[in-house]
Design a protein around this motif. Structure first.
Motif, short mmCIF file in Angstrom:
data_model
loop_
_atom_site.label_atom_id
_atom_site.label_comp_id
_atom_site.label_asym_id
_atom_site.label_seq_id
_atom_site.Cartn_x
_atom_site.Cartn_y
_atom_site.Cartn_z
N PRO A 8 0.85 -1.20 0.00
CA PRO A 8 0.00 0.00 0.00
C PRO A 8 0.89 1.26 0.00
N GLU A 9 0.41 2.32 -0.66
CA GLU A 9 1.27 3.46 -0.97
C GLU A 9 2.03 4.05 0.22
N LEU A 10 1.30 4.32 1.33
CA LEU A 10 1.98 4.97 2.45
C LEU A 10 2.98 4.03 3.12
N GLN A 11 2.60 2.76 3.24
CA GLN A 11 3.53 1.77 3.80
C GLN A 11 4.78 1.71 2.94
N ARG A 12 4.57 1.74 1.62
CA ARG A 12 5.67 1.67 0.69
C ARG A 12 6.60 2.88 0.86
N ALA A 13 5.96 4.06 0.95
CA ALA A 13 6.76 5.28 1.09
C ALA A 13 7.59 5.23 2.38
N VAL A 14 6.94 4.82 3.48
CA VAL A 14 7.65 4.76 4.77
C VAL A 14 8.78 3.74 4.69
N PHE A 15 8.48 2.56 4.16
CA PHE A 15 9.49 1.50 4.09
C PHE A 15 10.70 1.98 3.27
N LEU A 16 10.43 2.58 2.12
CA LEU A 16 11.53 3.02 1.25
C LEU A 16 12.37 4.10 1.91
N LEU A 17 11.70 5.07 2.54
CA LEU A 17 12.46 6.15 3.18
C LEU A 17 13.32 5.61 4.31
N TYR A 18 12.76 4.68 5.11
CA TYR A 18 13.49 4.17 6.27
C TYR A 18 14.58 3.18 5.84
N ALA A 19 14.18 2.20 5.05
CA ALA A 19 15.10 1.09 4.77
C ALA A 19 16.09 1.39 3.65
N THR A 20 15.71 2.23 2.70
CA THR A 20 16.65 2.43 1.59
C THR A 20 17.27 3.83 1.59
N GLN A 21 16.61 4.80 2.20
CA GLN A 21 17.17 6.16 2.19
C GLN A 21 17.80 6.54 3.53
N GLY A 22 17.60 5.69 4.53
CA GLY A 22 18.22 5.95 5.83
C GLY A 22 17.56 7.06 6.63
N PHE A 23 16.29 7.36 6.34
CA PHE A 23 15.58 8.37 7.12
C PHE A 23 15.27 7.83 8.51
N THR A 24 15.19 8.72 9.51
CA THR A 24 14.68 8.32 10.83
C THR A 24 13.15 8.46 10.78
N HIS A 25 12.48 7.88 11.78
CA HIS A 25 11.02 8.01 11.79
C HIS A 25 10.60 9.47 11.98
N GLU A 26 11.45 10.22 12.68
CA GLU A 26 11.15 11.64 12.87
C GLU A 26 11.18 12.36 11.51
N GLU A 27 12.20 12.06 10.72
CA GLU A 27 12.31 12.69 9.39
C GLU A 27 11.18 12.24 8.46
N ILE A 28 10.82 10.96 8.59
CA ILE A 28 9.72 10.46 7.75
C ILE A 28 8.42 11.19 8.12
N GLY A 29 8.22 11.36 9.44
CA GLY A 29 7.02 12.06 9.91
C GLY A 29 6.93 13.45 9.31
N GLU A 30 8.10 14.12 9.31
CA GLU A 30 8.15 15.49 8.78
C GLU A 30 7.90 15.49 7.27
N THR A 31 8.47 14.52 6.60
CA THR A 31 8.34 14.46 5.14
C THR A 31 6.92 14.14 4.70
N LEU A 32 6.33 13.13 5.35
CA LEU A 32 5.00 12.67 4.91
C LEU A 32 3.87 13.30 5.72
N ARG A 33 4.25 14.14 6.66
CA ARG A 33 3.27 14.81 7.54
C ARG A 33 2.42 13.79 8.29
N ILE A 34 3.10 12.82 8.88
CA ILE A 34 2.43 11.86 9.75
C ILE A 34 3.21 11.82 11.05
N SER A 35 2.62 11.20 12.10
CA SER A 35 3.33 11.17 13.38
C SER A 35 4.42 10.09 13.33
#
Lengths: 202, 196
Positions: free
Chosen positions: B140-167
């Motif tokens: 699913p799109e959001l799961q995919r975006a989160v997984f890719l940012l975390y696992a392949t781009q090395g984002f932290t969950h804080e950065e992902i939250g800021e990028t995708l505007r989620i907690s």
């Protein structure tokens, strides 16, 4: 416990593999496409204004996603083409009429300005048709002989480069008649090539 | 002096963009946009390619992203990190593009070699990578975006939250669910989690 250890191994392996996925570089010609888009936006700031979508419009667009299906895209494109032709014929007939009475009511500068607006409009419609045909051509590529596709793509790339160069030249002298002619010729070539790719059957 | 400054992260993070370069972009200088493009193209294109699972949509998404950057650079708030803003535009573009084309036949091209083989059993890793890549592109799109940012781009969950505007909590939950889904699908495809 064993189950948890196995799960941990899984997690670690998936994370390690995901991290090792290769970094891809976009093809060189992609910047040319972006550059052409930006140059077009610079020339047509009003198009930019229309392109701004508020969230309600975006929602509506998603609702109308079925239009992205090839048969609907073709139908929409045909309607657009017919409507475009009809409007062009109307505009041309109006302009002919205007020309007959121009000596009485309009200055030559005004006519020239209107003609230039028409040219801008023509370019706008070509760009729009080419964008749509690009999508259709890509969708059809997988059904075609790869060698044919590769050849056509080379041609498309050189036409896009020619269009970008013409646009850069027009940035210097917006209404240079020769450059305008080259640009329109390149548009026509690109449109027919894309149309062939979009509709050809193997 | 180069307009690009190296970011804080030691991992292959995209470079930070100098304020002066952003100002040049705001002034509409095509050269400045090209500089930004050159700095970010590999990061963004790889992400888009993994998101869509094919290079055609990845190219179109990157093109749309830079057009959106040109259109909206005036609205970029200096308080946000430029890369965060850029990634947000790209992912929004990818997600909305995916929604438009949801009914289209899925077309994927995943023939590649790993950038740096992870273990001695390279062949098994490459096979797993190809399978993983394919499965990622069907999450699913959001799961995919989160997984890719975390696992392949090395984002932290804080950065992902800021990028995708989620907690951050939502990001963690999406990541966990994505990983569970992937494990389930890989298991169904007959892949065992153990090395070798």
């Amino acid at each position: 416990m064993t189950r948890n250890t196995h799960d941990d191994e899984w997690d670690a392996r998936i994370e390690r593999i995901a991290e090792s996925l290769p970094v891809q570089d976009p093809p060189e010609h992609l910047w040319k496409r972006i550059e052409a888009d930006i140059a077009y936006e610079k020339m047509h700031p009003e198009h930019h204004a229309h392109a701004k979508e508020d969230s309600a419009l975006q929602w509506l667009r998603w609702r109308l996603a079925f239009l992205a299906q090839p048969r609907w895209s073709m139908a929409a494109f045909s309607v657009l083409l017919i409507a475009g032709l009809a409007v062009s014929v109307y505009i041309v007939s109006m302009r002919s009429h205007d020309t007959r009475t121009a000596s009485v009511r309009a200055s030559s500068e005004q006519l020239l300005s209107e003609a230039r607006d028409d040219i801008d409009q023509a370019m706008f419609f070509y760009e729009r048709a080419i964008t749509k045909l690009t999508v259709l051509a890509k969708q059809n590529e997988k059904n075609l002989d790869p060698q044919f596709v590769a050849l056509q793509n080379e041609k498309i790339l050189s036409l896009r480069t020619a269009i970008t160069e013409c646009k850069s030249a027009l940035d210097e002298n917006r209404y240079h008649p020769d450059v305008q002619q080259y640009l329109l010729t390149a548009y026509v070539d690109l449109q027919t090539t894309l149309q062939e790719l979009a509709t050809k059957k193997n | 002096m180069s307009m690009l400054q190296q970011g804080d992260r030691t991992r292959s993070a995209p470079p930070a963009i100098a304020a002066e370069l952003i100002e040049r972009c705001r002034a509409g200088q095509l050269g400045a946009f090209e500089e930004v493009y050159r700095a970010y193209k590999s990061f963004l294109y790889s992400l888009a390619w993994r998101f869509h699972g094919n290079r055609f949509d990845a190219e179109d998404s990157l093109q749309e992203t830079f057009l959106a950057v040109y259109r909206n650079i005036g609205r970029f708030e200096g308080s946000a990190k430029f890369s965060t803003w850029l990634y947000r535009i790209l992912l929004n573009t990818c997600i909305s593009r995916k929604r438009r084309e949801r009914t289209d036949e899925q077309k994927t091209d995943f023939s590649f070699e790993l950038s740096h083989p992870a273990s001695a059993d390279v062949e098994a890793d490459v096979m797993l990578a190809q399978l993983l890549q394919r499965e990622i592109s069907t999450l699913p799109e959001l799961q995919r975006a989160v997984f890719l940012l975390y696992a392949t781009q090395g984002f932290t969950h804080e950065e992902i939250g800021e990028t995708l505007r989620i907690s951050q909590g939502t990001s963690k939950s999406y990541y966990h669910r994505a990983k569970e889904t992937l494990k389930k699908r890989l298991r169904a495809a007959g892949v065992d989690g153990r090395e070798g």
